[in-house]
Scaffold this motif. Structure first.
Motif, PDB file in Angstrom:
ATOM      1  N   SER A  37     -12.044   4.469  -7.836  1.00 37.77           N
ATOM      2  CA  SER A  37     -11.005   5.306  -7.236  1.00 37.77           C
ATOM      3  C   SER A  37     -10.892   4.918  -5.772  1.00 37.77           C
ATOM      4  N   GLU A  46      -7.267   8.704  -5.600  1.00 33.90           N
ATOM      5  CA  GLU A  46      -6.559   8.328  -6.823  1.00 33.90           C
ATOM      6  C   GLU A  46      -7.400   7.367  -7.647  1.00 33.90           C
ATOM      7  N   ALA A  60      -4.105   2.047 -12.601  1.00 35.34           N
ATOM      8  CA  ALA A  60      -2.992   2.712 -11.939  1.00 35.34           C
ATOM      9  C   ALA A  60      -1.817   1.741 -11.909  1.00 35.34           C
ATOM     10  N   ASP A  61      -0.614   2.269 -12.013  1.00 38.35           N
ATOM     11  CA  ASP A  61       0.566   1.407 -12.025  1.00 38.35           C
ATOM     12  C   ASP A  61       0.632   0.530 -10.779  1.00 38.35           C
TER      13      ASP A  61
END
Length: 120
Positions: A37, A46, A60-61
């Motif tokens: 993260s 995130e 994550a995108d």
């Protein structure tokens, strides 16, 4: 007691690469998921990438196609290969382990964080 040691952060120019490592030590029987993260100043933490013991991976995108997560179960180690780095990738990166099984039970753990700074 489980300890996590992260390494590999640093300063890199945009377009460059870094490889983060997270080594877990202690009387570990198994680790379910190993992930990374990040938290940039003024932003929420995130999830960047996670890999399960069975090999399922999610990203994550924002990092798909640029970052690659991997793990070595024999060494209780997770890696994050980061390529084509962008200034917006600048953050403190944290290793997190979910479902760590030891003789005393199952728990989750976080690393102390390693700074990644990408200059433009």
């Amino acid at each position: 007691q489980v300890q996590l040691v992260e390494s590999g952060g640093g300063l890199v120019q945009a377009g460059g690469s870094l490889r983060l490592s997270c080594v877990a030590s202690g009387s570990i029987f198994a680790i379910n998921a190993m992930g990374w993260s990040r938290q940039a100043p003024g932003k929420q933490r995130e999830l960047v990438a996670v890999v399960t013991r069975g090999g399922s991976i999610n990203y994550a995108d924002s990092v798909k196609g640029r970052f690659t997560i991997s793990r070595d179960n024999a060494k209780n180690t997770a890696y994050l290969q980061m390529n084509s780095l962008k200034p917006e990738d600048t953050a403190v990166y944290y290793c997190n382990l979910d479902g760590v099984l030891t003789a005393t039970g199952m728990s989750n753990y976080w690393g102390q964080g390693t700074q990644v700074t990408v200059s433009s």
